[in-house]
Scaffold this active site. Sequence first.
Site, PDB file in Angstrom:
ATOM      1  N   ASP A 189     -11.217   3.074   4.021  1.00  0.00           N
ATOM      2  CA  ASP A 189     -11.832   1.926   3.952  1.00  0.00           C
ATOM      3  C   ASP A 189     -13.118   1.763   3.783  1.00  0.00           C
ATOM      4  OD1 ASP A 189      -9.814  -0.175   3.619  1.00  0.00           O
ATOM      5  OD2 ASP A 189      -9.538  -0.306   5.765  1.00  0.00           O
ATOM      6  N   GLN A 195      -4.932  -1.056   9.637  1.00  0.00           N
ATOM      7  CA  GLN A 195      -4.781  -2.424   8.983  1.00  0.00           C
ATOM      8  C   GLN A 195      -5.716  -3.613  10.093  1.00  0.00           C
ATOM      9  OE1 GLN A 195      -3.414  -3.212   5.746  1.00  0.00           O
ATOM     10  NE2 GLN A 195      -4.464  -5.311   6.216  1.00  0.00           N
ATOM     11  N   LYS A 214       0.727  -1.456  -0.058  1.00  0.00           N
ATOM     12  CA  LYS A 214       0.006  -0.116  -0.019  1.00  0.00           C
ATOM     13  C   LYS A 214       0.911   1.188   0.098  1.00  0.00           C
ATOM     14  CE  LYS A 214      -3.907  -2.103   2.113  1.00  0.00           C
ATOM     15  NZ  LYS A 214      -4.615  -2.574   3.276  1.00  0.00           N
TER      16      LYS A 214
END
Length: 305
Positions: free
Chosen positions: A121, A98, A54
């Site tokens: 997200d 994460q 990422k």
Amino acid sequence: MTAQIIDGKAFAATVREKVAAHVARLKEEHAITPGLAVVLVGEDPASQVYVRSKGKMTVEVGMTSFEHKLPAETSEADLLALIEALNADKSVHGILVQLPLPDHLDEDLVINSIAPEKDVDGFHISNVGLLGTGQKAMVPCTPLGCLMMLRDHHGSVSGLDAVVIGRSNIVGKPMAQLLLGNSCTVTITHSRTKNLADVVKRADIVVAAVGRPEMVPGDWIKPGATVIDVGINRIDAPEKGTKEDGSVKMRLVGDCHFDSCAEVAGAITPVPGGVGPMTIACLLANTVTACCRANGLAEPEGLTA
Ligand code: NAD
């Protein structure tokens, strides 16, 4: 019939190019550089790989990457304090924590402490509600990637029958909301669904997000349907030989049995090289969208739901 292969790897590259072009414009015309902060707690090897790639791709499209690696024993208070600081930091437009987090940390509490407009997200309860009510939301990356591929393939999906297999909060449910928002007739199926094969057979669009290797065979697929395979499963691949430690090598397969589904479907995403690459591309797209929204600027075209 042999299905058209939807090449997620190539499509993700075009999405990243669009993101990079928009980032360049933001820098040139507004002196703004979009920034993505990724927070990793602990040393989970798979999470470390995701975070590394990422960060690399964030930099490649011209954005700033902020990586925060915290030890596994980080307290909830310390993690929440970091998120509060990132929420207040004007150079950070997207924040991603994460998952999974170590057991002592409350994932819902942590995710809901992210400012919703920076929640790239799309897991914050406000974004879930906004998506569910058809309002402007940050949309979860994997379903957004699936929608982009479906729109690219079909033009419009309006009026099509879509079956989503799996009802998770990160894939199945938001995928169903997006399809509904795009005027599909949507059926959500799950582990307790009766006659799954018959339900799937009615679908013009099948999105499989289960996590069971090759569970959808070709004879469940309506001829000409589009199959989007979200599943990522590792299975033994004795044909590839053994590793140095003597264990059998592995290979990745999806939730759909690729060869038999491809015989019947009109189009299908492969695993690997289908949905997977789209997920990070959509994370970058969400970050540039969040940056534009934060600065009251026009959103990039083709990168949102
Ligand atoms: P999850 O475990 O949270 O949810 C799985 C869902 O499948 C559940 O809703 C369950 O009801 C349903 N299910 C289980 N057994 C079933 C059965 N026999 N018939 C019908 N439904 C059944 O999983 P998830 O997080 O949604 O992920 C699903 C898969 O997608 C996994 O393989 C995961 O690795 C993959 N995934 C891929 C990406 C990507 O970027 N490509 C992103 C997220 C998840």
